[in-house]
Design an enzyme around this catalytic site. Structure first.
Site, PDB file in Angstrom:
ATOM      1  N   TRP A   1       0.820  -1.223   0.000  1.00  0.00           N
ATOM      2  CA  TRP A   1       0.000   0.000   0.000  1.00  0.00           C
ATOM      3  C   TRP A   1       0.848   1.266   0.000  1.00  0.00           C
ATOM      4  O   TRP A   1       0.322   2.359  -0.117  1.00  0.00           O
ATOM      5  CB  TRP A   1      -0.949  -0.005   1.201  1.00  0.00           C
ATOM      6  CG  TRP A   1      -2.162  -0.862   1.002  1.00  0.00           C
ATOM      7  CD1 TRP A   1      -2.381  -1.780   0.010  1.00  0.00           C
ATOM      8  CD2 TRP A   1      -3.353  -0.870   1.813  1.00  0.00           C
ATOM      9  NE1 TRP A   1      -3.615  -2.355   0.160  1.00  0.00           N
ATOM     10  CE2 TRP A   1      -4.233  -1.826   1.264  1.00  0.00           C
ATOM     11  CE3 TRP A   1      -3.749  -0.179   2.964  1.00  0.00           C
ATOM     12  CZ2 TRP A   1      -5.493  -2.086   1.807  1.00  0.00           C
ATOM     13  CZ3 TRP A   1      -4.999  -0.453   3.512  1.00  0.00           C
ATOM     14  CH2 TRP A   1      -5.865  -1.393   2.931  1.00  0.00           C
ATOM     15  N   LYS A   2       2.159   1.136   0.200  1.00  0.00           N
ATOM     16  CA  LYS A   2       3.054   2.304   0.243  1.00  0.00           C
ATOM     17  C   LYS A   2       2.500   3.327   1.257  1.00  0.00           C
ATOM     18  O   LYS A   2       1.964   2.931   2.279  1.00  0.00           O
ATOM     19  CB  LYS A   2       3.241   2.875  -1.159  1.00  0.00           C
ATOM     20  CG  LYS A   2       3.651   1.780  -2.161  1.00  0.00           C
ATOM     21  CD  LYS A   2       4.083   2.292  -3.489  1.00  0.00           C
ATOM     22  CE  LYS A   2       4.521   1.127  -4.371  1.00  0.00           C
ATOM     23  NZ  LYS A   2       5.062   1.558  -5.651  1.00  0.00           N
TER      24      LYS A   2
ATOM     25  N   HIS B   1      12.916  -2.039  -1.077  1.00  0.00           N
ATOM     26  CA  HIS B   1      12.104  -1.552  -2.208  1.00  0.00           C
ATOM     27  C   HIS B   1      12.862  -0.412  -2.888  1.00  0.00           C
ATOM     28  O   HIS B   1      13.555   0.357  -2.224  1.00  0.00           O
ATOM     29  CB  HIS B   1      10.744  -1.080  -1.683  1.00  0.00           C
ATOM     30  CG  HIS B   1       9.781  -0.774  -2.786  1.00  0.00           C
ATOM     31  ND1 HIS B   1       9.847   0.377  -3.523  1.00  0.00           N
ATOM     32  CD2 HIS B   1       8.758  -1.503  -3.297  1.00  0.00           C
ATOM     33  CE1 HIS B   1       8.884   0.355  -4.440  1.00  0.00           C
ATOM     34  NE2 HIS B   1       8.209  -0.777  -4.319  1.00  0.00           N
TER      35      HIS B   1
ATOM     36  N   GLY C   1       4.583   1.820 -10.943  1.00  0.00           N
ATOM     37  CA  GLY C   1       3.683   2.975 -10.939  1.00  0.00           C
ATOM     38  C   GLY C   1       3.575   3.684 -12.273  1.00  0.00           C
ATOM     39  O   GLY C   1       3.032   4.793 -12.343  1.00  0.00           O
TER      40      GLY C   1
ATOM     41  N   GLY D   1       1.481  -2.841  -6.214  1.00  0.00           N
ATOM     42  CA  GLY D   1       1.339  -1.536  -5.573  1.00  0.00           C
ATOM     43  C   GLY D   1      -0.068  -0.993  -5.762  1.00  0.00           C
ATOM     44  O   GLY D   1      -1.004  -1.364  -5.056  1.00  0.00           O
ATOM     45  N   GLY D   2      -0.232  -0.127  -6.744  1.00  0.00           N
ATOM     46  CA  GLY D   2      -1.500   0.578  -6.950  1.00  0.00           C
ATOM     47  C   GLY D   2      -2.716  -0.334  -6.974  1.00  0.00           C
ATOM     48  O   GLY D   2      -3.761  -0.006  -6.378  1.00  0.00           O
TER      49      GLY D   2
END
Ligand code: PGA
Length: 244
Positions: free
Chosen positions: A11-12, A91, A167, A227-228
């Site tokens: 989720w960063k 990361h 991303g 990620g996103g």
């Protein structure tokens, strides 16, 4: 060799208490998928609140030491205490934003082992390095420097995440992924012998429902770091289903 696939969501720096409902939708959907492992790595502020709600949890970084005078840092033991069972390490955003080196990532992976957390160790080349024909050499060197001596597949998962694919909506092609994952596998077997076959190697970088199946079909792709598309059940669950 059959390795159970892992789909880990990163989720960063996204997620508030208001995100708990979406997490519960992801967790409920993931519970219905038995053929692959699922994990969400929320911001550390949410780990304790999300613990016990069904889905396995991970941190996104940890300090190498168990405790001490390190303002703003979190130890692997703290993540474990809050309810995490894994941690993403090295990361590219940590390497770029905080100058993390392979040696630091390796020390963090040792801390994860000490705390009983699965370490998801990330490697990946920049676009400049790829265009210079250095992708295999760069990820090989990051892998060699970032994995602890005597690492086992039960303790460490490797994630290949080309920086230019993160991303950007531009995932690596299956052919690019095949080449790098084969090189990583060969390096793992070269270093750890037969155990090298057991490590899971995830692909990460613009994994979406539309491209997950073709990426999972590539040899030595044992899941994804997402990620996103991990922020919503609508996108994360089809990716998890494609892995099962
Ligand atoms: P992305 O991020 O899926 O949004 O490209 C992947 C990652 O950085 O783990």
């Amino acid at each position: 060799m059959s390795r159970r696939k892992l789909v880990a969501g990163n989720w960063k720096m996204n997620g508030l208490v208001a995100s708990l409902a979406e997490f519960d939708r992801i967790s409920a959907g993931a519970a219905a998928v038995s053929g692959a492992d699922a994990l969400i790595c929320p911001p550390a502020t949410l780990i304790a609140a999300l613990a016990g709600r069904g889905l396995a949890l991970g941190g996104q970084d940890c300090h190498a030491k168990p405790s001490g005078a390190h303002t703003g840092d979190l130890s692997a033991e703290m993540l474990r205490d809050a309810g995490a069972s894994a941690v993403v390490l090295g990361h590219s955003e940590r390497r770029a934003d905080h100058g993390e080196t392979d040696a630091q990532v390796r020390a963090k992976a040792e801390a994860a082992k000490r705390a009983g957390l699965l370490a998801i160790v990330c490697v990946g080349e920049t676009l400049e390095q790829r265009e210079a024909g250095q992708a295999v050499a760069v990820v090989g060197s990051q892998l060699a420097g970032s994995l602890p001596e005597g690492a086992t597949a039960a303790e460490v998962v490797v994630a290949y995440e080309p920086v230019w694919a993160i991303g950007t909506g531009r995932a690596a092609t299956p052919e690019d992924v095949r080449e790098i994952h084969a090189a990583l596998r060969a390096a793992l077997v070269g270093r750890f012998g037969a155990e090298g076959e057991n490590f899971r190697i995830l692909y990460g970088g613009s994994v979406k429902p539309a491209n997950a199946a073709e990426l999972f079909a590539v040899p030595n792709v044992d899941g994804a770091l997402v990620g996103g598309a991990s922020l919503t059940a609508a996108e994360f669950l089809p990716i998890l289903q494609a892995a099962a």
